[in-house]
Scaffold this active site. Structure first.
Site, short mmCIF file in Angstrom:
data_model
loop_
_atom_site.label_atom_id
_atom_site.label_comp_id
_atom_site.label_asym_id
_atom_site.label_seq_id
_atom_site.Cartn_x
_atom_site.Cartn_y
_atom_site.Cartn_z
N ASP A 77 0.81 -1.21 0.07
CA ASP A 77 -0.01 0.02 -0.22
C ASP A 77 0.49 1.36 -0.04
OD1 ASP A 77 0.89 0.21 2.65
OD2 ASP A 77 -1.01 -0.22 3.53
N GLY A 78 2.19 1.19 -0.15
CA GLY A 78 3.16 2.23 -0.22
C GLY A 78 3.65 2.90 1.11
N GLN A 85 14.02 26.04 -3.70
CA GLN A 85 12.78 26.59 -3.56
C GLN A 85 13.01 27.52 -2.35
OE1 GLN A 85 10.08 26.08 -5.94
NE2 GLN A 85 8.76 27.74 -4.80
N ASP A 137 28.66 30.44 -13.79
CA ASP A 137 28.11 31.79 -13.68
C ASP A 137 28.77 32.69 -12.63
OD1 ASP A 137 27.25 30.38 -11.36
OD2 ASP A 137 25.30 29.96 -12.18
N LYS A 188 25.44 34.96 -16.75
CA LYS A 188 23.96 34.82 -17.18
C LYS A 188 23.45 36.25 -17.74
CE LYS A 188 22.80 30.34 -15.15
NZ LYS A 188 22.27 29.51 -13.93
#
Ligand SMILES: Nc1ncnc2c1ncn2[C@@H]1O[C@H](COP(=O)(O)O)[C@@H](O)[C@H]1O
Ligand SMILES: Nc1ncnc2c1ncn2[C@@H]1O[C@H](COP(=O)(O)O)[C@@H](O)[C@H]1O
Lengths: 288, 288
Positions: free
Chosen positions: A34-35, A91, A166, A189
């Site tokens: 079931d994960g 992020q 960069d 960049k």
């Protein structure tokens, strides 16, 4: 103390434990149909060093929380996470309204469940230190530059130029080039219009008739690498290869990179050990 | 207030929001090629009801933490998790030394990131209440018995017998049978030797010439269900069907169940809505 490596980094865990003179006790993970994951550990040491890279991080993170809890249940007093590759670092802000700042969420999660964090060359952009990412616990970011330099050294052509993609990469590329006495070129960049980003390489004339080695922290899709390779070859470099700390590229990416004329890509075993990957165990052991 | 459903339960989220007279604001999840998730939300309401089932739970859990953080970043004062199916409930102790007690770890994780938890018929064995699983936050476990009874009612043969697989299921089976005025039979798990468990069904003679409906909380591999169906048919039941709150079975499991002579399996939309699944939105709305 003991090292608790997950299956994907067992060899690295054994090398690390050997360097520290302590046992390596593999973490057993079973995925139910079931994960759900079952994590099972050998009896905990007072200081437990859990070793796992955090690429493809979601399931790995949950299993790390399970491992940390099982170690504490068994009496471990200190549980340190060694994640040679630390995911979720890109992020670091809400790029669009309503976005989760996953760097902060994952950093806080690690800080809430571990007593220390060690990683190698985390991909930090707008945040300058790992301490901000994992607040309240000792968080150590170590550089793979010495092992990359040592890897490049044997038989190196002294006219080789190290190229960073960069301006942010400059200090890091220089830390590899300087023990080797190599020249450095660093790209820029340049934004064209609204979204398109192009790389320019001031001073690229110097590459004519010399070998070039591209240096980056992570190789993933390879897009940056391929664009740089094109510039180096157009500038007359005699050969182009690449070296990076983290090799996240999938097989198809590596094929595209090879097709762009990059004759060799060398990375460490931060994510997975494969024949020829550069072992991090020595510098991890020093940091512990 | 607003409901924030993830993509896999969008229809349920819209039904829930409509029942509450508040908006449904879908949560957008993007998976990057490296396996990291980006979660993006509409502007948060003061009270945010996040809706997501926790089957196949690892990635879903991380994304729920990301969603909760993004809601708080946007100013939500209360973030409630509605997980119609709550995973990780079976591992409520270390069955072997060194095992993580994932029920406790996941319960604590939810309690640390949400201000409330609502679920339906959680699979609790040795722990008797959801409050122990999610300490320090209001945790509400609601029963799907009324909606299952309502689903069975139309055209029901009054001689039908409801059958529960084991003694633990008795109160629950009775709560479905009693509004319908049906008889109940409950099995017993009998241990043979060290590992083998067989089900026995005292009073099974009563099934002769009558329809039987097997009742369980979760249907996953279907092993229990298939063994029960065999007993019911051998005892002379005229037909065997099954009803359960949670349908975790995969296609191949459903085929095995059908092949064992179970002519119909009915479950709620706790995990995924499919044609004919029994909607939980009405009882979720009542609980909120
Ligand atoms: N795992 C990831 N893979 C690809 N892009 C990402 C990932 N995580 C965040 N991003 C996006 O990468 C951009 C920031 O990248 P950078 O400017 O290189 O720091 C933002 O648009 C992020 O949403
Ligand atoms: N997701 C799962 N799927 C299958 N078995 C599990 C799962 N989680 C825990 N278990 C095992 O199920 C057994 C307990 O089940 P039970 O006696 O039905 O509560 C233990 O051996 C657990 O390790």
């Amino acid at each position: 103390a003991a090292v608790y490596p997950f299956a994907e980094c067992l060899a690295q865990g054994e090398a690390l434990a050997a360097a520290l003179g302590i046992p390596a006790l593999p973490v057993e993970v079973h995925r139910f149909p079931d994960g759900e994951s079952r994590v099972r550990l050998h009896p905990p040491a007072r200081t437990a060093i859990v070793l796992r890279p955090l690429n493809d991080p979601n399931a790995r993170l949950i299993e790390l929380l399970l491992a940390a809890a099982a170690l504490r249940d068994g009496g471990a007093a200190r549980v340190i996470l060694v994640a040679p590759y630390l995911g979720y670092m890109r992020q670091d802000m809400a790029f669009r309204p309503g976005e989760a700042v996953s760097q902060r969420v994952i950093g806080n999660l690690i800080a809430a469940h571990f007593d220390g964090l060690i990683t190698v060359d985390p991909h930090l952009h707008r945040v300058s230190s790992l301490a901000e990412v994992a607040p309240g616990i000792p968080a150590l970011s170590i550089s793979a530059a010495p092992v990359l330099a040592a890897e490049l050294a044997p038989g190196l052509d002294p006219r080789t130029v190290l190229v960073g993609p960069d301006s942010e990469s400059r200090p890091w590329v220089e830390s590899i080039a300087s023990p080797l006495g190599l020249d450095v070129l660093v790209g820029e960049k340049v934004r064209h219009g609204d979204r398109a980003v192009r790389i320019e390489l001031p001073g690229k004339e110097a590459l004519h008739g010399r070998p070039a080695i591209l240096v980056d922290d992570v190789i993933s899709s390879g897009t940056t690498l391929i664009e740089c390779a094109r510039i180096l070859r157009a500038a007359g470099a005699t050969s182009v290869e690449a070296v990076a700390t983290h090799g996240l590229a999938r097989m198809q990416d590596l094929q595209r990179i090879a097709a762009a004329g990059v004759f060799r890509v060398r990375t460490t075993d931060s994510i997975a050990a494969h024949p020829g990957s550069i072992p991090l165990a020595p510098i991890l052991a020093q940091a512990l």
